[in-house]
Design a protein around this motif. Sequence first.
Motif, mmCIF file in Angstrom:
data_model
loop_
_atom_site.group_PDB
_atom_site.id
_atom_site.type_symbol
_atom_site.label_atom_id
_atom_site.label_comp_id
_atom_site.label_asym_id
_atom_site.label_seq_id
_atom_site.Cartn_x
_atom_site.Cartn_y
_atom_site.Cartn_z
ATOM 1 N N GLY A 361 0.797 -1.217 0.000
ATOM 2 C CA GLY A 361 0.000 0.000 0.000
ATOM 3 C C GLY A 361 0.833 1.271 0.000
ATOM 4 N N ARG A 362 2.157 1.081 0.014
ATOM 5 C CA ARG A 362 2.981 2.294 0.108
ATOM 6 C C ARG A 362 3.526 2.759 -1.232
ATOM 7 N NH1 ARG A 362 5.531 3.652 4.847
ATOM 8 N NH2 ARG A 362 7.561 3.634 3.890
ATOM 9 N N PRO B 64 -10.210 0.295 -0.477
ATOM 10 C CA PRO B 64 -9.243 1.148 -1.191
ATOM 11 C C PRO B 64 -7.956 0.416 -1.520
ATOM 12 C CG PRO B 64 -10.073 2.246 0.774
ATOM 13 C CD PRO B 64 -10.569 0.845 0.833
ATOM 14 N N PHE B 65 -7.630 -0.619 -0.740
ATOM 15 C CA PHE B 65 -6.423 -1.378 -1.048
ATOM 16 C C PHE B 65 -6.518 -1.978 -2.454
ATOM 17 C CE2 PHE B 65 -4.212 -5.466 -1.193
ATOM 18 C CZ PHE B 65 -2.924 -5.028 -0.990
ATOM 19 N N GLY B 68 -8.364 1.513 -4.844
ATOM 20 C CA GLY B 68 -7.806 2.851 -4.742
ATOM 21 C C GLY B 68 -8.872 3.924 -4.654
ATOM 22 N N VAL B 69 -8.719 4.967 -5.453
ATOM 23 C CA VAL B 69 -9.640 6.102 -5.365
ATOM 24 C C VAL B 69 -11.054 5.743 -5.813
ATOM 25 C CG1 VAL B 69 -7.964 7.960 -5.551
ATOM 26 C CG2 VAL B 69 -8.820 6.875 -7.623
ATOM 27 N N TRP B 90 -9.783 17.159 -6.227
ATOM 28 C CA TRP B 90 -8.536 16.668 -6.809
ATOM 29 C C TRP B 90 -8.085 17.597 -7.937
ATOM 30 C CZ3 TRP B 90 -7.164 14.609 -11.674
ATOM 31 C CH2 TRP B 90 -5.894 13.986 -11.701
ATOM 32 N N ASP B 111 -0.936 12.813 -5.911
ATOM 33 C CA ASP B 111 -0.929 11.361 -6.119
ATOM 34 C C ASP B 111 -2.336 10.788 -6.172
ATOM 35 O OD1 ASP B 111 1.711 11.117 -6.344
ATOM 36 O OD2 ASP B 111 2.089 10.555 -4.255
ATOM 37 N N ARG B 113 -4.322 7.338 -5.649
ATOM 38 C CA ARG B 113 -4.146 5.993 -5.149
ATOM 39 C C ARG B 113 -4.773 5.013 -6.132
ATOM 40 N NH1 ARG B 113 -5.353 3.177 0.684
ATOM 41 N NH2 ARG B 113 -4.244 1.285 0.122
ATOM 42 N N GLY B 115 -4.626 1.591 -6.112
ATOM 43 C CA GLY B 115 -5.122 0.304 -5.631
ATOM 44 C C GLY B 115 -4.488 -0.813 -6.429
#
Lengths: 362, 619
Positions: A361-362, B64-65, B68-69, B90, B111, B113, B115
């Motif tokens: 996740g980073r 979200p993992f 993501g967004v 955003w 950034d 995310r 996912g």
Amino acid sequence: MNRRTVLRAAGAGVAGVTLAGCLTRNGDENGTPAEDDGPLRIATYTSMVDGYDPAGPWLKEAFEEEHPDAELEWTVPEDGVNLYVQQAQQDVEVDADLYFGLNVDDLVRVDEELGEGALFQPLDRDRLENAGRVRSDLEFDDPSGRVLPYDTGYISLVYDENEVDEPTTFEDLVDPAYEGTLLAQNAQQSDPGQAFMLWTIDAYGTDGYLEYWRELVDNDVDIRGDWDSAYNAYLEGERPIVVSYSTDQVFAVADDLDLSRHQVAFPNEQGYANPEGMAIFEGAQTDLAYEFVDFVLSSEAQAEIATRNVQFPAIEAEYVDLEDSFTDYAFEPSEAVTFSYDDLRGNLDGWTDEWSREIVGR
Amino acid sequence: MSASGRIADVRAWFAGRALVVMALATAAVLVVMLYVPVGVVFSEALFVDGRFSVGNFRAVLADPFYLGVLAPVFADPLAVGTHLGALVGWLASISVSVSPAFPWFTLEVPDVRLGLFGFTAYQATLSTVASVVLGLPAAYVLANYEFRGRQTLRSLTILPFVLPGIMVAVGFYATFGQTGTLNSLLGLAGLGPYPFLGRYPLAVVIVAHAFYNAPLVARITVAAWESVDVRTVETARSLGASPRRAFRDVVVPQLLPAVLTGALLTFVFTFMTFPIVLALGGLQLATVEVWVYDRIRRLAFAEAATLAVLETIVTLSVTYAYLRYESAQAGMSRAASPPPREQLFPDVRTAFTPSRLAILGYGVVAAVVFVGPLASLIVGSVTDGSGFTLRYYAFLLERQVEGASFQTRPWPAIRNSLLFGVATLAVALPMGVVISVLTARAGRLGTVVDALAMLPLAVSGIVFGIGLLQGLVFGIALPGGWRLQVTGAVAIVAAHAVAAYPFVTRNVSPLLADLDPAMVESARALGATRARALLDVELPLVASGVVAGAAFAFAISIGEFSSTVILAAGSETYTMPVAVERYLGRRPGPAIAMGTLLLVVTAASFVVVDRVGGRFERD
């Protein structure tokens, strides 16, 4: 029709081409006890039977010599003990008598899938002459008493002393001096990778290990999928430190490799012990299986397993003589860390999940 | 009626319905080897405690993992206002700064995310672009120039495809590693060493994906290029078009479907990638398939199946979109009459023209990316830490001669690989062609069927393996306490054929769609059966596609791993890649030697497949 015969016939390769599908009756096979006159079917992992000078063939020959009526049959299931868990779940006959190469986490998974005490039978230690010689620190602490260890490895660091100083603590590894030096493995799917993660949990606790790994990632740790790819990268000089086994030099010497590139380090003066165990399946041909378990714990077999499998014996040192080629180059940590059945039960999946999400996740 | 008359009748009946019979046989193989096993696993995602439920999907989509967004959108699809607000927020945080130094404008984008799914799609897109960029020049050279060894090189383009992931990793370390060949060469020039592998892991994974897939793009494109009708180019030229214009307006449209087919396959493959990212990229570059594998190992089938279904939805959607495009391209009749090939290096002076120098430059890049890792493997099989050695091969020989029955011996692995490969060809070619024919002119419904026919490519290999284990090896429960089990050699060949036929279809369909239906109709009007018309009229015209598909089918069979190990219930049905994996251990030497054998044997087979196939092509 007996399922084992069918599988054997169908698996007989090109000769068995005509036999593709087969109808069997459930009642014919399930619950039938194993034939007591058939071969003793032992499931294990690949390097026990394939690779250089493995222990498996020696065990088969020596055991059959001692028991002229017995025949030993090795099988290497893809994905290990999972095959038998699934067979049990799907109500198909478990087609092996003994599992050779069980880890504590395998046992935890068996119980989480099938219920406590499942799949293997409790071992009656009174039937085993050699059971008393097993090192107590390697015991699995299985509440159902199903497993006996036959050897152990120690996870440690292997480093190239021409490139880096010996890392002596976990803190060293997150020091800027060690930035971009460490190769580790994915704890989701690699034994040493999982062991290394558990070791950090032992060192930093369940509240602290993720923070430590965050620092490791900031210090550019490289986490490969499995031991093979991490070790290959190490051999190719990609990085100077790799999470591996403390017996690394035994191989390096046998292969004429430069020992300065194969130094063993025990951070915090510890190593993570990964004992390997054996267990007898429920419904197996028990008598012969007991004979085999006892034979594996004999002095002679323990010495052979140690040198061929390049792991430490599971019985106390006084009962086993090891060759110098082994003792000179296989190192034991002054303190061994290990997680017992109780420690792992109900926790392992959660720890691994949090760990992997933290990294990805980073 | 006499007996012989009746036999003749039966024969005529079959001849008339050959296509139908083959279609039914294809369907039967697909049901047993694909739909049932995959259905067994997928149902785990759709049913919770025996009841239909979308709970598994909701959990993944809202995480979200994974997404993501996009996760909040799935978590609460109706909160349009919130989502729009997030988007506006955003956009608002994008800032442009103007500075006097170059570049004058810098765009600051916060950034996003991605996912796990987003990242997987991102690296697959980059890998696809890299594969096309590296593959097209090779196709151009192979299709347009004549030089010694062209045929052989064309045959060998498919070689990388069969290498197990771990072998590619070994070859990449040996070539691009800190102490690898490339750094040694640069060292001679006083440069480096450069941490090619360490510093840019994503780039390395993408190059490795290109190593696998650029040859695939090249091969499919060459096949299409060789069936370009040169007369259409001549017509354009005679009407005053410049060579460049004729290429752009006439040749490119004929090649585009093939290039996009290659791109599609690359995207689908790299979307499902797993061993390569883990061996070369590390966990930070994990894809969805890495998670599928992890869940399967922990026997968490519901989660694995949920992820696999979502993967399949993504890849099938991309496939469907492509197929819609492809069917829109179906056009005019044209008989293949490939353009003539120029000599690559006719004389010294030509060798220094810009186009020749560009080709030379590409050759150097190709040598580093493709030949480097392969050569490193071969070198690695005859060297150890201290120099030249033959002991890894001695190990293989010794294992062959003295190996016990439960050990892996090299010769049975080679023999099985070749036998399964040939048998896979025999099954996959008819299957693939039948599906091409059935979907060629069926309009939008055909496109849907065609997309579904791509299912073997779109389903996670790991999930497919588990499906085979639970469905076929354990057996399917039938009424009356019976179980139907399918294992052994036939099951392996069937599984390989199921994995391979989409390649035949994808190579044949675009060409088939391009044929003028009138040709088949006139053959039918003259009394030919549908099968006869296919055999005598259509197939010869699309032979280059069939041969390209055949080579892929063979390659898929040789390289297949996950379903082979599961179906090889006995110890006698292992193949070369399985042997490579089994020899891996603390010492990689024997595995590398076995990998080199795999390379040599498959290289030889591909040359044979192409030479034999070439006789059916109209070259």
